[in-house]
Every structure is written in C-alpha cells, then in structure tokens.
Write an enzyme that holds these catalytic residues in place. Sequence first.
Site, short mmCIF file in Angstrom:
data_model
loop_
_atom_site.label_atom_id
_atom_site.label_comp_id
_atom_site.label_asym_id
_atom_site.label_seq_id
_atom_site.Cartn_x
_atom_site.Cartn_y
_atom_site.Cartn_z
N GLU A 4 -4.77 17.39 39.82
CA GLU A 4 -5.67 17.35 38.66
C GLU A 4 -5.03 16.63 37.47
O GLU A 4 -4.50 17.26 36.56
CB GLU A 4 -6.09 18.76 38.24
CG GLU A 4 -7.09 18.76 37.10
CD GLU A 4 -7.44 20.15 36.57
OE1 GLU A 4 -8.36 20.25 35.76
OE2 GLU A 4 -6.78 21.12 36.98
N LYS A 16 -9.02 16.59 41.58
CA LYS A 16 -9.88 17.19 40.56
C LYS A 16 -9.79 16.31 39.32
O LYS A 16 -8.73 16.21 38.71
CB LYS A 16 -9.45 18.63 40.26
CG LYS A 16 -10.36 19.30 39.22
CD LYS A 16 -10.10 20.80 39.12
CE LYS A 16 -11.00 21.43 38.06
NZ LYS A 16 -10.88 22.91 38.01
#
Length: 297
Positions: free
Chosen positions: A178, A215
């Site tokens: 992420e 993500k």
Amino acid sequence: MPDFAKMRDQMEHGAGFIAALDQSGGSTPKALALYGVDANDYDGEEAMFAEIQKMRARIMSAPDFTSAKVIGAILFEKTLGEHVGGQSVPSYLWDKRGVVPFLKIDKGLQDEADDVQLLKPIPGLAATLAEAKDMGVYGTKERSVVNAANDAGIKAIVANQMEVAHEVIAAGMVPIIEPEVNIHSATKAEAEAMLADALMAQVETLADGQDIMLKLTLPEQPGLYDALADHPRVVRVVALSGGYSTVDASARLAKNHKMIASFSRALTEGLQRGMTDAEFEASLGRNIAMIHEASVS
C-alpha cells in the site's frame, strides 16, 4: 488449518470488497470519536482498544458482513488476540462469515524524504507472520505514503515495500502493498503515473508463486492500474478511500473496473455507538451495499 487455496480463489475472483478494520493506536481515537465515543469515555490505551474492539465485533457480526459482499478484512495486530462469538477473530471471520483475514503489519512511517514516507522497520516480523499464519491469516497489509510526484522517492517507496513483501511471501503469505498517494497532493496525477510505472517494473521481477496484492489511492485517470490488475503475479488491486466520503469514494471506484474497495472510514461512516442494533445494521448495510456495488461495477 484453513483452506488457503480457497482463500486465494476468493481473493482473486470474489465479487466483493475488503473491509479495513485495522485502526491502530494513532487512528483509533479519531475512529472512536466518529463513532460517538469521546476520549473521556475511556481511560488509557487498553480501554481505548477495548472500545474499538466492541465496534469491530458489532460490524463483523452484522448480517450484511459476509462473503456475499465482503470477501476480506484487514485486522490490527492486537485484534488477533480478541474473540468474537467465542472464536478468535481470524477464525470467526473465515469460519462463520466466509471473510478472508489479513493483518496490518506496518509500524508507522519514517520522516519524509524525497516527498515520500517509507515504512519504519518492523521488528519481530518473522515471528509475527508465523503466528498469524498459524491462526489462519492469509496475508498482510503495509502502508507508506507518497506526498508528491518525485521519481526518486516513488522508486524508493516501491523498493521499500517490495523488500517487506518478499519476507511475507517467504512466510507463505500474500502481502498487500500500500503506497498511498496523498489525495491532497498538488501533483497527485503525476505521482500516480510514476507509481504505476515503478510498481510494474518491480512486479515484472516476481517469479511464479511470488504473488502480491496492491492497495492504491483511487487514481485521477480511471483505469490507470488496469495493466497491474491483469498481471499474473497480482492477485487483486484494491482501492483505499484515503479521506474521500463513502459516496465520493464509491463514485470514483465505479470508474475503475479492475479495482475493488478496501475502505475503512467510508465503511464506518455514519455508524454510532448509541444506535440500536437495527439502526446500526441498517446504516452499515447501506454502506456495504454502496461499496459492494462500486466494487463489482
């Protein structure tokens, strides 16, 4: 032992989204305040975490929180020791709700350099991963931040994420990488284009069996991450809400047909501790329905 092959199939093909229930020590007070629990309502960190666990348990046990719409959930490390319905949280999620559990493993951010904030070192990671996998946790999530379009910084943040990802893969788990792009960045679109290129360069180095998830912030250019989503080493590309409202985040997500949601604040928006169970479940159900619809569009 949980069926990790079945979990993999659900993460790759499931028609739904990942719930982010991983509020940490830094983000929990704000999450509780939005839920209607003031800092005066608890005394100390342990009491604070007990309050957020009550909220999470209420969410996880709600009628709409099942694999019909929620295919995965990201947990805070402390949550591994908690129970819902007499079962450990990872076991309850998979056995009772059909939801694949993930674990947030990052320990915060380093100071900004080259317009990015890398992951802080993660002490004891190997032991954490071994314990989590034994409890039925499928994968991990680790967050760092891009604040501006800086090629050197973005390449550094992706390299930093991939270093941790390889440790997770070696432990037999699937990492969710992420590198969040700050939604308030004046160069957000340019940073996202650089990030897409840097991620693809690293993904291309992965061997068979070295699978990851991504993500990412909802991009200014819809479809920017489609090539990554199509790559055989990328199980799924999911989107963080990043401060967007539920409505705005869902609208942006609906334009990115190869991304699904992994929302936190947008998932819990409007939920209040003082609601009756019926009111709480109806409000959560509306959020889940909206996010699910955007994820499968």
